[in-house]
Design an enzyme around this catalytic site. Structure first.
Site, mmCIF file in Angstrom:
data_model
loop_
_atom_site.group_PDB
_atom_site.id
_atom_site.type_symbol
_atom_site.label_atom_id
_atom_site.label_comp_id
_atom_site.label_asym_id
_atom_site.label_seq_id
_atom_site.Cartn_x
_atom_site.Cartn_y
_atom_site.Cartn_z
ATOM 1 N N GLY A 1 0.138 5.229 -4.577
ATOM 2 C CA GLY A 1 -0.455 6.477 -5.059
ATOM 3 C C GLY A 1 0.109 7.680 -4.312
ATOM 4 O O GLY A 1 0.491 8.691 -4.918
ATOM 5 N N ASN B 1 -10.531 -3.254 -6.583
ATOM 6 C CA ASN B 1 -9.686 -2.297 -7.317
ATOM 7 C C ASN B 1 -10.152 -2.025 -8.754
ATOM 8 O O ASN B 1 -9.679 -1.077 -9.389
ATOM 9 C CB ASN B 1 -8.215 -2.761 -7.344
ATOM 10 C CG ASN B 1 -7.502 -2.582 -6.017
ATOM 11 O OD1 ASN B 1 -6.579 -3.339 -5.693
ATOM 12 N ND2 ASN B 1 -7.912 -1.590 -5.227
ATOM 13 N N ASP C 1 0.822 -1.221 0.000
ATOM 14 C CA ASP C 1 0.000 0.000 0.000
ATOM 15 C C ASP C 1 0.855 1.270 0.000
ATOM 16 O O ASP C 1 1.937 1.290 0.581
ATOM 17 C CB ASP C 1 -0.908 -0.028 1.246
ATOM 18 C CG ASP C 1 -2.053 0.960 1.128
ATOM 19 O OD1 ASP C 1 -2.281 1.492 0.022
ATOM 20 O OD2 ASP C 1 -2.722 1.207 2.151
ATOM 21 N N LEU D 1 -7.137 -4.839 7.364
ATOM 22 C CA LEU D 1 -6.786 -6.003 6.543
ATOM 23 C C LEU D 1 -7.286 -5.905 5.104
ATOM 24 O O LEU D 1 -6.770 -6.591 4.221
ATOM 25 C CB LEU D 1 -7.357 -7.285 7.159
ATOM 26 C CG LEU D 1 -6.547 -7.890 8.298
ATOM 27 C CD1 LEU D 1 -7.246 -9.126 8.827
ATOM 28 C CD2 LEU D 1 -5.132 -8.263 7.828
HETATM 29 C C1 FPP Z 1 -2.104 0.023 -3.293
HETATM 30 O O1 FPP Z 1 -1.595 1.343 -3.236
HETATM 31 C C2 FPP Z 1 -1.500 -0.663 -4.421
HETATM 32 C C3 FPP Z 1 -2.168 -1.262 -5.436
HETATM 33 C C4 FPP Z 1 -3.654 -1.305 -5.507
HETATM 34 C C5 FPP Z 1 -1.444 -1.892 -6.565
HETATM 35 C C6 FPP Z 1 -0.238 -2.712 -6.165
HETATM 36 C C7 FPP Z 1 0.437 -3.154 -7.391
HETATM 37 C C8 FPP Z 1 1.779 -3.217 -7.537
HETATM 38 C C9 FPP Z 1 2.758 -2.905 -6.487
HETATM 39 C C10 FPP Z 1 2.350 -3.681 -8.856
HETATM 40 C C11 FPP Z 1 2.187 -5.152 -8.975
HETATM 41 C C12 FPP Z 1 3.202 -5.714 -9.863
HETATM 42 C C13 FPP Z 1 3.865 -6.859 -9.624
HETATM 43 C C14 FPP Z 1 4.898 -7.273 -10.574
HETATM 44 C C15 FPP Z 1 3.589 -7.719 -8.442
HETATM 45 P P1 FPP Z 1 -2.566 2.557 -3.553
HETATM 46 O O2 FPP Z 1 -2.557 2.774 -5.030
HETATM 47 O O3 FPP Z 1 -3.902 2.298 -2.956
HETATM 48 O O4 FPP Z 1 -1.824 3.722 -2.823
HETATM 49 P P2 FPP Z 1 -2.495 4.976 -2.083
HETATM 50 O O5 FPP Z 1 -3.298 4.415 -0.945
HETATM 51 O O6 FPP Z 1 -1.310 5.756 -1.625
HETATM 52 O O7 FPP Z 1 -3.322 5.686 -3.104
#
Ligand code: FPP
Length: 240
Positions: free
Chosen positions: A23, A68, A20, A195
């Site tokens: 973004g 998502n 997490d 979670l």
């Molecule tokens: C949550 O952070 C992250 C995700 C929903 C995407 C996670 C995906 C990756 C790390 C790439 C996956 C690739 C591989 C190769 C495993 P958020 O976007 O919700 O962050 P925020 O809460 O700060 O907005």
């Protein structure tokens, strides 16, 4: 190396990570959210290699939840493309270094090319020694349990399963992670403390470690810190 300090105590056999903060990492830098996910995918590579190096048997990362899909299409596409890039990279080298790779979640809703690449990588890496890495993609803990219930109901309807034979061990085998040990340690970076539908069944007795660092900044040293915190906890599993 710092991780040698971790070896004297028991290491978690199975680690789960909610990746997490991508973004926020991007926003802080004035970059598009996709740049945060790209850096997050790099952090994932570093951490999975490091887990393999220190002898963690199972690593499960939350890459994309069933919720998502509600993000802007461009962001969903960017995450799926990062997974495609990762799969293409793995195809280029056929070494044993990544161990077994599995994707957990409902794969039927993924793009057909991605489903095919996933099928190939799962087949190619099955039976390898070393770490098993589960990438949770279109995953939700509740829908995983619902899917397991459907499987049990189908077996019962076919006369292959008696309701009284349904126990925790059986449910365990019907989950996406069937045959794997429960998760010992769940790490969530970015300061959020929940979670979010991740490994609800498997994490019933997991130690939860919440950290302030954003996922793209998460390094092997951060993992050491989380494992040290885990090793300080006293796990009682309901006993005393
Ligand atoms: C949550 O952070 C992250 C995700 C929903 C995407 C996670 C995906 C990756 C790390 C790439 C996956 C690739 C591989 C190769 C495993 P958020 O976007 O919700 O962050 P925020 O809460 O700060 O907005």
């Amino acid at each position: 190396m710092a991780w040698e300090n971790l070896q004297g105590n028991s290491l978690p056999r199975h680690i789960g990570i909610i990746m997490d903060g991508n973004g926020r990492w991007a926003k802080k830098r004035g970059l598009p959210r996709s740049a945060g996910h790209k850096q997050g995918a790099k952090a994932f590579r570093e951490i999975s290699a490091y887990c393999q190096e220190i002898g963690i048997a199972y690593l499960t990362v939350y890459a994309f939840s069933t919720e998502n899909w509600s993000r802007p299409q461009s962001e969903v596409d960017a995450i799926m493309d990062l997974l495609r890039d990762y799969l293409a990279e793995l195809e280029k080298h056929s070494g044993q270094e990544e161990g077994v790779l599995r994707f957990i979640g409902d794969k039927t809703q993924l793009a057909p090319d991605l489903q095919e690449k996933i099928r190939q990588v799962e087949q190619r890496t099955a039976g390898r020694s070393g770490i098993t890495v589960n990438i949770a993609l279109n995953y939700g803990g509740r829908s995983e349990i619902v899917a397991a219930m459907r499987k049990a109901a189908a077996l019962a309807a076919a006369g292959e399963l008696l309701p009284e034979a349904i126990d925790e061990a059986l449910v365990d085998t019907l989950l996406y992670t069937g045959g794997q040990p429960p998760v010992d340690l769940i790490i969530r970076p970015s300061g959020e403390q929940r979670l979010s539908n991740f490994l609800l069944w498997q994490g019933a007795y997991a130690e939860l470690v919440f950290m302030d660092v954003l996922w793209p900044d998460f390094t092997s040293r951060t993992l050491d810190e989380a494992i040290r915190e885990y090793q300080r906890r006293s796990r009682r599993f309901g006993g005393i």
